[in-house]
Design an enzyme around this catalytic site. Structure first.
Site, PDB file in Angstrom:
ATOM      1  N   ASP A   1      -7.979  -5.290   0.126  1.00 14.83           N
ATOM      2  CA  ASP A   1      -8.481  -6.045  -1.012  1.00 14.83           C
ATOM      3  C   ASP A   1      -7.987  -7.476  -1.066  1.00 14.83           C
ATOM      4  O   ASP A   1      -8.460  -8.262  -1.874  1.00 14.83           O
ATOM      5  CB  ASP A   1      -8.161  -5.304  -2.312  1.00 14.83           C
ATOM      6  CG  ASP A   1      -9.106  -4.141  -2.489  1.00 14.83           C
ATOM      7  OD1 ASP A   1     -10.237  -4.257  -2.003  1.00 14.83           O
ATOM      8  OD2 ASP A   1      -8.706  -3.123  -3.073  1.00 14.83           O
TER       9      ASP A   1
ATOM     10  N   HIS B   1       0.858  -1.184   0.000  1.00 14.86           N
ATOM     11  CA  HIS B   1       0.000   0.000   0.000  1.00 14.86           C
ATOM     12  C   HIS B   1       0.889   1.226   0.000  1.00 14.86           C
ATOM     13  O   HIS B   1       1.931   1.226   0.649  1.00 14.86           O
ATOM     14  CB  HIS B   1      -0.903   0.009   1.247  1.00 14.86           C
ATOM     15  CG  HIS B   1      -2.053   0.941   1.113  1.00 14.86           C
ATOM     16  ND1 HIS B   1      -1.951   2.279   1.382  1.00 14.86           N
ATOM     17  CD2 HIS B   1      -3.324   0.725   0.712  1.00 14.86           C
ATOM     18  CE1 HIS B   1      -3.114   2.845   1.155  1.00 14.86           C
ATOM     19  NE2 HIS B   1      -3.973   1.935   0.741  1.00 14.86           N
TER      20      HIS B   1
HETATM   21  N1  ACO Z   1       4.358  -7.676  -4.825  1.00 14.36           N
HETATM   22  C1  ACO Z   1       5.703  -7.682  -4.958  1.00 14.36           C
HETATM   23  N2  ACO Z   1       6.469  -6.599  -4.793  1.00 14.36           N
HETATM   24  C2  ACO Z   1       5.858  -5.441  -4.489  1.00 14.36           C
HETATM   25  C3  ACO Z   1       4.459  -5.362  -4.329  1.00 14.36           C
HETATM   26  C4  ACO Z   1       3.703  -6.531  -4.498  1.00 14.36           C
HETATM   27  N3  ACO Z   1       2.379  -6.515  -4.366  1.00 14.36           N
HETATM   28  N4  ACO Z   1       4.132  -4.085  -4.031  1.00 14.36           N
HETATM   29  C5  ACO Z   1       5.277  -3.387  -3.987  1.00 14.36           C
HETATM   30  N5  ACO Z   1       6.315  -4.200  -4.264  1.00 14.36           N
HETATM   31  C6  ACO Z   1       7.741  -3.855  -4.251  1.00 14.36           C
HETATM   32  C7  ACO Z   1       8.132  -3.044  -5.481  1.00 14.36           C
HETATM   33  O1  ACO Z   1       8.566  -3.878  -6.519  1.00 14.36           O
HETATM   34  C8  ACO Z   1       9.227  -2.165  -4.927  1.00 14.36           C
HETATM   35  O2  ACO Z   1      10.386  -2.960  -4.799  1.00 14.36           O
HETATM   36  P1  ACO Z   1      11.858  -2.288  -5.019  1.00 14.36           P
HETATM   37  O3  ACO Z   1      11.983  -1.253  -3.920  1.00 14.36           O
HETATM   38  O4  ACO Z   1      12.817  -3.415  -4.889  1.00 14.36           O
HETATM   39  O5  ACO Z   1      11.835  -1.669  -6.385  1.00 14.36           O
HETATM   40  C9  ACO Z   1       8.759  -1.848  -3.505  1.00 14.36           C
HETATM   41  O6  ACO Z   1       7.925  -2.973  -3.135  1.00 14.36           O
HETATM   42  C10 ACO Z   1       7.945  -0.563  -3.385  1.00 14.36           C
HETATM   43  O7  ACO Z   1       6.870  -0.629  -4.322  1.00 14.36           O
HETATM   44  P2  ACO Z   1       6.234   0.631  -5.044  1.00 14.36           P
HETATM   45  O8  ACO Z   1       5.608   0.188  -6.314  1.00 14.36           O
HETATM   46  O9  ACO Z   1       7.261   1.727  -5.127  1.00 14.36           O
HETATM   47  O10 ACO Z   1       5.144   1.064  -4.007  1.00 14.36           O
HETATM   48  P3  ACO Z   1       3.921   2.029  -4.295  1.00 14.36           P
HETATM   49  O11 ACO Z   1       3.622   2.684  -3.009  1.00 14.36           O
HETATM   50  O12 ACO Z   1       4.218   2.902  -5.469  1.00 14.36           O
HETATM   51  O13 ACO Z   1       2.746   1.042  -4.738  1.00 14.36           O
HETATM   52  C11 ACO Z   1       0.886  -0.411  -4.655  1.00 14.36           C
HETATM   53  C12 ACO Z   1       1.725   0.645  -3.918  1.00 14.36           C
HETATM   54  C13 ACO Z   1       0.446   0.117  -6.034  1.00 14.36           C
HETATM   55  C14 ACO Z   1      -0.360  -0.701  -3.843  1.00 14.36           C
HETATM   56  C15 ACO Z   1       1.764  -1.687  -4.830  1.00 14.36           C
HETATM   57  O14 ACO Z   1       2.131  -2.180  -3.568  1.00 14.36           O
HETATM   58  C16 ACO Z   1       1.034  -2.770  -5.637  1.00 14.36           C
HETATM   59  O15 ACO Z   1       1.101  -2.762  -6.873  1.00 14.36           O
HETATM   60  N6  ACO Z   1       0.327  -3.722  -4.945  1.00 14.36           N
HETATM   61  C17 ACO Z   1      -0.438  -4.749  -5.628  1.00 14.36           C
HETATM   62  C18 ACO Z   1      -1.777  -4.183  -6.096  1.00 14.36           C
HETATM   63  C19 ACO Z   1      -2.731  -3.933  -4.945  1.00 14.36           C
HETATM   64  O16 ACO Z   1      -2.937  -4.765  -4.083  1.00 14.36           O
HETATM   65  N7  ACO Z   1      -3.373  -2.756  -4.979  1.00 14.36           N
HETATM   66  C20 ACO Z   1      -4.396  -2.368  -3.976  1.00 14.36           C
HETATM   67  C21 ACO Z   1      -3.964  -1.173  -3.195  1.00 14.36           C
HETATM   68  S1  ACO Z   1      -5.102  -0.868  -1.895  1.00 14.36           S
HETATM   69  C22 ACO Z   1      -6.407  -0.100  -2.621  1.00 14.36           C
HETATM   70  O17 ACO Z   1      -6.374   0.549  -3.603  1.00 14.36           O
HETATM   71  C23 ACO Z   1      -7.677  -0.324  -1.944  1.00 14.36           C
END
Ligand code: ACO
Length: 429
Positions: free
Chosen positions: A364, A307
């Site tokens: 979610d 998140h």
């Molecule tokens: N699985 C694996 N790796 C992940 C995940 C994941 N679900 N989420 C983040 N990471 C990793 C990234 O690859 C990144 O790694 P790095 O630092 O080695 O490059 C690090 O964690 C940080 O991730 P970001 O993408 O920079 O985090 P951001 O805050 O931009 O994204 C998000 C948040 C979009 C929710 C992301 O965690 C994601 O895509 N999750 C999966 C989709 C999801 O569940 N979305 C629902 C959000 S809640 C809502 O809207 C109700």
């Protein structure tokens, strides 16, 4: 020491003192609104990770501590003691209602549960297999046409009426998305039923039979609605606010929010979680998917994990996780997918990659499991989210409209394109 931050432009030696504003809670905010005027520079913050886009008194969340408050009330207390419609009242009005106010509000929502009859024909323009989020956004934008000139967005009474219309009508619109896809006749609302029950009735009843949903299912759905009602300045809410800042029709603003929510990095994640769990199929396959999620050359991510703001635990996820257990027990359900989800969570939470990056299950990760237990089809999950979030969107819309600092939202950019050049006729290129 003054409450300000001094920004010095090392290129010119010019400097500007920016006031630091302190809210009730949360990180103080540097007011950079005079930066361009005084120093001729903009700020760049891709993804708005450190940018406050507005002042708001509706919802507060602290991602490090896992706190979520609506109008000051903790989500845990609201989830345990309140109802979705009461929360809608709270979001819109700022205070909890007394019994008369609550009865009037529920009555008003019921008075807006119908949609114009012509709107029902709109669904026929969509193929039977159209995604319900596409239908829902289209239909919502279409509702704008019925209230275009009649709504004065500068009038507080009109605004409140609009909010009730949005919340009152959205279950009707949502249920019809499903009925259209399934080839089932549309069902008119039955205003003798409560808000959530009325939605279930419009979704699942047959004109030829009496319909009585299980109280356990209704309670679970009401809880999900509470947990999804508002969440500060997330992507869809910010979209609603941006559209609203252009003084767009409020139904069109909500339609814009629905489109944004559809994305799988946002509300579409609940559908993506179930698709992922289906693909995993068996607990033995989990390590393969964990490895894929960690592989930087693979775009796969564990859906329902991570998140932007919660870096401790999503408090909604904790509540919903318990609700999943309760529902499974009470409804005597034994979903193999539930087992895979719990195993996946256990493995991920003990994995260094997820621990280091503070990646926890979000709301979610679990909501889909409840929707599935309630027999709501997977492609309807994000529609359910949109229905609940409509309260937050329209409350934030109202707040923006009342804001004395109200201006059209107009972000700037760092231009990285071509230098100015002369046009060359096609024959000479
Ligand atoms: N699985 C694996 N790796 C992940 C995940 C994941 N679900 N989420 C983040 N990471 C990793 C990234 O690859 C990144 O790694 P790095 O630092 O080695 O490059 C690090 O964690 C940080 O991730 P970001 O993408 O920079 O985090 P951001 O805050 O931009 O994204 C998000 C948040 C979009 C929710 C992301 O965690 C994601 O895509 N999750 C999966 C989709 C999801 O569940 N979305 C629902 C959000 S809640 C809502 O809207 C109700």
């Amino acid at each position: 020491m003054s409450d300000s931050v001094t920004i010095i432009d090392n290129r010119t030696g010019k400097q500007i003192e920016c006031p630091v504003l302190t809210g009730k809670y949360g990180a103080p905010v540097i007011d950079t609104s005079r930066l361009y005027k005084e120093l001729g520079v903009f700020t760049l913050d891709p993804g708005f990770g450190t940018t406050a886009s507005c002042k708001s008194a509706i919802t507060y969340l602290d991602g490090d501590e896992g706190i979520l408050l609506h109008r000051g009330y903790p989500i845990e207390q609201l989830a345990e003691k309140s109802t979705y419609t009461e929360l809608c009242y709270l979001l819109l009005n700022g205070e909890l209602p007394d019994q008369n106010q609550m009865a009037d509000f529920e009555h008003d929502l019921k008075m807006h549960s119908m949609t114009h009859e012509h709107l029902s024909r709109f669904y026929n323009g969509y193929r039977y297999d159209a995604h319900p989020m596409s239908i829902m956004s289209g239909v919502f934008a279409a509702i704008a046409s019925y209230y275009h000139d009649a709504t004065d967005i500068r009038n507080p009474e009109h605004r409140l009426m609009t909010a009730k219309r949005v919340i009152g009508k959205i279950p009707n619109v949502a249920a019809k998305c499903y009925r259209h896809a399934s080839g089932l006749p549309f069902v008119y609302p039955d205003n003798s039923r409560d808000y959530v029950e009325n939605f279930m009735y419009m979704m699942f009843s047959w004109p030829s039979e009496e319909y009585k949903p299980s109280p356990v299912a209704l309670r679970a759905l009401d809880l999900l609605f509470i947990l999804h009602a508002d969440h500060e300045q997330n992507a869809s809410t910010s979209t609603v606010r941006l559209a609203a800042s252009a003084e767009a029709n409020p139904f069109a603003c909500v339609a814009a929010g629905i489109c944004t929510l559809w994305g799988k990095a946002h509300g579409g994640a609940n559908e993506a979680v179930i698709n992922m769990l289906t693909e995993i199929e068996r607990p033995e396959n989990i390590p393969k998917y964990i490895a894929r999620a960690k592989d930087k050359d693979d775009p796969f991510r564990l859906m329902g994990f991570g998140h932007r703001v919660y870096k401790n635990y999503d408090p909604r996820a904790r509540i919903i996780q318990q609700a999943v257990y309760d529902l499974m027990d009470e409804m005597n359900l034994n979903q193999p997918m539930f087992e895979i989800a719990m195993e996946l969570e256990k493995i991920a939470l003990n994995d260094e990659y997820f621990i280091e990056r503070k990646l926890y299950p979000n709301v979610d990760f679990y909501s889909g499991l409840i929707y599935q237990a309630l027999r709501i089809p997977t492609e309807m999950f994000t529609v359910m989210f949109a229905m609940a979030r409509s309260a937050g969107w329209i409350a934030q819309w109202m707040e923006l409209m009342e804001d004395p600092d109200f201006r059209i939202g107009r972000p700037r950019q760092l231009y990285t394109g071509q230098e100015k050049r002369d046009y060359v006729q096609i024959k000479d290129r």
